[in-house]
Design an enzyme around this catalytic site. Structure first.
Site, mmCIF file in Angstrom:
data_model
loop_
_atom_site.group_PDB
_atom_site.id
_atom_site.type_symbol
_atom_site.label_atom_id
_atom_site.label_comp_id
_atom_site.label_asym_id
_atom_site.label_seq_id
_atom_site.Cartn_x
_atom_site.Cartn_y
_atom_site.Cartn_z
ATOM 1 N N ARG A 90 -2.207 -2.742 10.989
ATOM 2 C CA ARG A 90 -1.860 -3.923 10.217
ATOM 3 C C ARG A 90 -1.838 -5.160 11.115
ATOM 4 N NH1 ARG A 90 2.885 -1.189 6.557
ATOM 5 N NH2 ARG A 90 3.127 0.145 8.390
ATOM 6 N N LYS B 189 -2.489 12.439 -3.107
ATOM 7 C CA LYS B 189 -1.569 13.491 -3.551
ATOM 8 C C LYS B 189 -0.112 13.027 -3.535
ATOM 9 C CE LYS B 189 -2.289 17.753 -2.196
ATOM 10 N NZ LYS B 189 -2.607 18.907 -1.313
ATOM 11 N N TYR C 148 -5.647 4.408 -1.893
ATOM 12 C CA TYR C 148 -4.287 3.861 -1.825
ATOM 13 C C TYR C 148 -3.970 3.042 -3.071
ATOM 14 C CZ TYR C 148 -0.209 1.360 0.043
ATOM 15 O OH TYR C 148 1.051 0.846 0.238
#
Length: 333
Positions: A194, A99, A153
């Protein structure tokens, strides 16, 4: 550290309480702009911008750009950096990720059009997917699985680029697109999944460092100050097509884990787990376009940047150092 604004120009930074957004707020404040930061704080943290709250040339709006965006007064520039950016986040909140890349970008493009402002949108090297071209240049269309776990993503960012160019070609809107490669530095969340914060967090906690796959997959890490400089130059340039901003100094994940062990002075070993689905095997930017058009290339070495970043992580509150994500990987940024 900061001077009173020397220009009447106003810039909106969405995702302004996040890792990259907060550094951009700092840069534009330092350049004399009036800065409006906007964030819904799902992944951002007010700690990243609290040092700016006392400044008359700084404002903060707690707002979800996917729903509605209103900013009173004029705007000269918009930098759209509102988006989850780590696998931990966008696998946990996939719908919100889609979104903000679609509805949120649409809302901000509409705001830019209404305000007659120039807008720069933050795209990503992930639009290249698991690439068949190496290093990746802006003319490569990518190899992305739209229905895989990373698709929420990757495809959000690909749509973001498409609608941005549509507004440029159809409405004549002034747009800029930056494709951001792996970036690191202070204000990263230690446990966002990450590679760098995951490795450092494990080292600080005295745990073995987890490498996914055999560690031969590569990444190229750019220090945040270099990235911000590239973004700043791109915004003020006349170039409307995507530009890679990243550091082409490529390293394998295994080698990177070894660097972190050496940096932190720990005695942990490396352990291996299966590679996640659709994990890119190689990631290295071709920055020829940035060099030619922006006169930009990274200046800060990985050894220099890692030291500053490690010092930042070491000084985090103890409760943050003890927390680890349920799952993380060395893919993405």
């Amino acid at each position: 550290m900061y001077n009173k604004a020397t220009t009447n120009k106003r810039v909106l930074v969405t995702g302004g309480a996040g890792f990259l957004g907060s550094h951009l707020c700092d840069r534009f404040i330092a350049e004399g702009y009036h800065v409006i930061a906007m964030d819904n704080l799902i992944t951002g943290n007010l700690r990243n911008i609290e040092h700016l709250f006392h400044l008359p040339q700084f404002e903060f709006y707690n707002c979800d750009v996917s729903k509605f965006v209103h900013v009173p007064g004029n705007l000269d520039y918009i930098l759209h950096f509102a988006s989850p950016a780590s696998p931990i986040d966008y696998l946990k909140i996939p719908i919100q990720t889609l979104k903000v890349g679609s509805l949120g970008t649409h809302n901000l493009l509409g705001l830019a059009r209404a305000k007659k402002a120039r807008i720069l949108v933050a795209s990503t090297s992930e639009i290249y997917g698991d690439p068949h071209v190496h290093p990746q240049n802006e003319d490569y269309w990518g190899n992305v699985n739209p229905i895989g776990p990373r698709g929420v993503y990757d495809e959000a960012k690909r749509f973001q680029e498409a609608i941005t160019m549509a507004y440029h070609t159809f409405h004549g809107l002034e747009t800029r697109i930056v494709r951001i490669f792996n970036t690191y530095g202070p204000r990263m969340r230690l446990n966002d999944g990450r590679a760098l914060p995951a490795f450092v967090g494990q080292a600080i906690r005295g745990e073995d460092l987890t490498v996914f796959g055999d560690g031969s997959q590569t990444r190229s890490f750019c220090y945040v100050d270099d990235l911000v400089e590239g973004i700043y130059r791109l915004l003020l340039s006349d170039y409307v097509y995507p530009v890679n901003i990243g550091n082409p100094d490529e390293i394998t994940i295994k080698e990177f884990a070894e660097e972190i062990i050496k940096l932190t002075g720990t005695s942990q070993k490396i352990i291996y787990k299966p590679l996640p689905t659709d994990d890119p095997k190689q990631r290295r930017p071709d920055i020829s376009r940035a060099k030619e058009i922006l006169g930009w290339e990274p200046k800060i070495s990985r050894s220099e940047g890692l030291k500053v970043t490690y010092d930042y992580f070491k000084n985090l509150p103890s409760e943050e150092l003890k927390t680890e994500p349920k799952e993380f990987s060395n893919y993405s940024k």
